[in-house]
Design a protein around this motif. Structure first.
Motif, mmCIF file in Angstrom:
data_model
loop_
_atom_site.group_PDB
_atom_site.id
_atom_site.type_symbol
_atom_site.label_atom_id
_atom_site.label_comp_id
_atom_site.label_asym_id
_atom_site.label_seq_id
_atom_site.Cartn_x
_atom_site.Cartn_y
_atom_site.Cartn_z
ATOM 1 N N SER A 5 -8.062 1.630 8.211
ATOM 2 C CA SER A 5 -7.500 2.667 7.067
ATOM 3 C C SER A 5 -8.271 3.541 7.455
ATOM 4 O O SER A 5 -9.363 3.602 7.215
ATOM 5 C CB SER A 5 -8.281 1.397 6.181
ATOM 6 N N CYS B 81 -2.849 -3.515 11.054
ATOM 7 C CA CYS B 81 -1.900 -2.286 10.892
ATOM 8 C C CYS B 81 -1.680 -2.169 9.408
ATOM 9 O O CYS B 81 -0.365 -2.894 9.794
ATOM 10 C CB CYS B 81 -1.464 -2.090 12.457
ATOM 11 N N GLY B 82 -1.786 -0.934 9.025
ATOM 12 C CA GLY B 82 -0.927 0.179 7.687
ATOM 13 C C GLY B 82 0.032 0.976 8.887
ATOM 14 O O GLY B 82 -0.095 1.211 9.812
ATOM 15 N N GLY C 295 0.890 2.448 3.494
ATOM 16 C CA GLY C 295 -0.823 2.003 3.528
ATOM 17 C C GLY C 295 0.252 0.429 3.192
ATOM 18 O O GLY C 295 1.326 0.011 2.546
ATOM 19 N N ILE D 86 -11.659 -0.342 8.874
ATOM 20 C CA ILE D 86 -12.328 0.195 9.152
ATOM 21 C C ILE D 86 -11.176 1.942 9.579
ATOM 22 O O ILE D 86 -10.540 2.139 9.717
ATOM 23 C CB ILE D 86 -12.952 -0.078 10.481
ATOM 24 N N SER D 87 -12.654 2.535 9.749
ATOM 25 C CA SER D 87 -11.503 4.158 10.485
ATOM 26 C C SER D 87 -12.160 4.913 10.768
ATOM 27 O O SER D 87 -12.971 5.100 11.692
ATOM 28 C CB SER D 87 -11.992 5.181 8.352
ATOM 29 N N LEU E 226 -3.509 9.154 10.308
ATOM 30 C CA LEU E 226 -2.694 8.720 11.812
ATOM 31 C C LEU E 226 -1.224 8.087 10.872
ATOM 32 O O LEU E 226 -1.412 7.354 8.896
ATOM 33 C CB LEU E 226 -3.136 7.866 12.008
ATOM 34 N N GLY F 230 0.049 5.410 11.759
ATOM 35 C CA GLY F 230 0.168 3.565 11.967
ATOM 36 C C GLY F 230 -1.802 3.327 11.991
ATOM 37 O O GLY F 230 -2.044 4.436 12.589
ATOM 38 N N GLY F 231 -2.139 2.230 12.211
ATOM 39 C CA GLY F 231 -3.256 1.609 12.159
ATOM 40 C C GLY F 231 -3.471 1.078 13.699
ATOM 41 O O GLY F 231 -4.027 0.653 14.118
HETATM 42 C C1 LIG Z 1 -0.440 7.193 6.978
HETATM 43 S S1 LIG Z 1 -1.875 5.969 6.759
HETATM 44 C C2 LIG Z 1 -2.139 6.089 5.462
HETATM 45 C C3 LIG Z 1 -2.909 6.824 4.027
HETATM 46 C C4 LIG Z 1 -3.032 6.650 2.888
HETATM 47 N N1 LIG Z 1 -2.178 6.870 1.709
HETATM 48 C C5 LIG Z 1 -4.551 7.044 2.351
HETATM 49 O O1 LIG Z 1 -4.252 8.249 2.020
HETATM 50 O O2 LIG Z 1 -5.457 6.713 3.111
HETATM 51 C C6 LIG Z 1 -0.925 4.856 7.489
HETATM 52 C C7 LIG Z 1 -1.735 3.811 8.324
HETATM 53 O O3 LIG Z 1 -2.543 4.112 8.837
HETATM 54 C C8 LIG Z 1 -4.122 3.647 9.763
HETATM 55 N N2 LIG Z 1 -4.289 4.931 8.731
HETATM 56 C C9 LIG Z 1 -4.750 5.946 9.487
HETATM 57 N N3 LIG Z 1 -5.121 7.029 9.075
HETATM 58 C C10 LIG Z 1 -6.246 6.022 9.997
HETATM 59 C C11 LIG Z 1 -7.662 5.852 10.168
HETATM 60 N N4 LIG Z 1 -8.657 7.162 10.401
HETATM 61 N N5 LIG Z 1 -9.139 5.089 10.846
HETATM 62 C C12 LIG Z 1 -7.474 3.952 10.100
HETATM 63 N N6 LIG Z 1 -6.551 3.666 10.838
HETATM 64 C C13 LIG Z 1 -6.068 4.606 10.124
HETATM 65 C C14 LIG Z 1 -4.152 2.874 7.957
HETATM 66 O O4 LIG Z 1 -3.891 1.254 8.391
HETATM 67 C C15 LIG Z 1 -2.934 3.150 7.209
HETATM 68 O O5 LIG Z 1 -2.761 1.994 6.662
#
Ligand SMILES: C[S@@+](CC[C@H](N)C(=O)[O-])C[C@H]1O[C@@H](n2cnc3c(N)ncnc32)[C@H](O)[C@@H]1O
Length: 244
Positions: A86, A110-111, A115, A129-130, A136, A138-139
């Motif tokens: 995340s 993986c989201g 999300g 964990i980020s 991105l 997706g996860g």
């Molecule tokens: C478009 S993102 C969603 C972002 C979310 N709405 C927010 O503002 O925090 C879709 C998915 O990508 C993954 N993701 C995106 N950036 C990430 C990062 N820096 N580290 C880890 N996972 C990430 C996560 O699983 C997330 O649920």
């Protein structure tokens, strides 16, 4: 080491994790990285895994129930450490990779889209964990980054422990620069000391470069660094000199 990755795009994971060093480690049975399609646990005939957010707004949110059923199936009644990738999670680093290595088995979720439903996180996730302060789509890429960083430390995956303990971030420093043939490339020469065959001098030069790079490029890491021995203290004194 077994890592299960819950995803809507298992082909992405399989394509990458079957290649190169991690692919060979899987062939040898040293690690197992399995991607499971969350959609296989959808409840309707359209295999729906996401829906519009309550409260309105853009995008889709991944449904809690298919995530939950997929997670239950992977756990098989056992408690398995579960990580949600995340953008809101704690920053991933080498120490976190070592903590996960110690678990021997864990699940990465993986989201995608906006999300996942918060209730699945509250019910099943142990930590978020980020991989950095950016977003991105997706996860999947973060999950593969985490899986790769952990798997390469599994004994036997790399030729020896030095292959990762001598690298950047293991002891809080960035690694020294590397050079290979030819000795002169487009007017740029390999540092003399590396051609000397004098192992102690080479080792000392590498450590000095490591300290200098960390000081220049990652002052945050450098500020936290504690010298390992007398040699480190001497090198630090040297590079702290105004003309050092
Ligand atoms: C478009 S993102 C969603 C972002 C979310 N709405 C927010 O503002 O925090 C879709 C998915 O990508 C993954 N993701 C995106 N950036 C990430 C990062 N820096 N580290 C880890 N996972 C990430 C996560 O699983 C997330 O649920």
């Amino acid at each position: 080491m077994r890592i299960d990755i819950m995803t809507l795009f298992p082909e992405m994971i399989e394509a990458v994790m079957r290649e190169s060093i991690i692919g060979r480690a899987q062939d040898k049975g040293l690690v197992e990285v399995r991607a499971t399609n969350i959609r296989d646990y959808a409840l309707d005939k359209h295999r729906k895994a996401d829906d519009a957010p309550y409260g309105g707004g853009r995008g889709q949110v991944m449904l809690a129930e298919p995530l939950y059923l997929c997670h239950q199936a992977l756990c098989g009644g056992e408690k398995v450490h579960t990580v949600f990738l995340s953008a809101q999670g704690k920053p991933f680093d080498q120490q976190k990779a070592r903590d996960l290595l110690a678990k021997e088995r864990f699940i990465l979720v993986c989201g995608h889209y906006e999300g996942i439903d918060q209730r699945f996180i509250d019910e099943c996730v142990d930590e978020e964990i980020s991989i950095g302060d950016f977003v991105l789509t997706g996860g999947e890429i973060p999950a593969m980054a985490v899986a790769d960083a952990v798997c390469r430390m599994v004994p036997g995956v790399l030729p020896d422990e030095d292959a990762f303990t001598a690298e950047s971030h293991w002891d809080g420093l960035l690694e020294h620069p590397h050079y290979t043939r030819p000795e002169n490339w487009r007017g740029r020469a390999v540092p003399e000391v590396l051609l000397s065959g004098h192992h102690l001098n080479i080792e000392s030069w590498r450590r000095e470069m490591s300290l200098r790079r960390t000081k220049a490029d990652r002052p945050d890491l450098f500020a936290q660094f504690t010298p390992a021995d007398k040699r480190d203290r001497k090198l630090l004194d040297k590079i702290e000199q105004p003309d050092g």
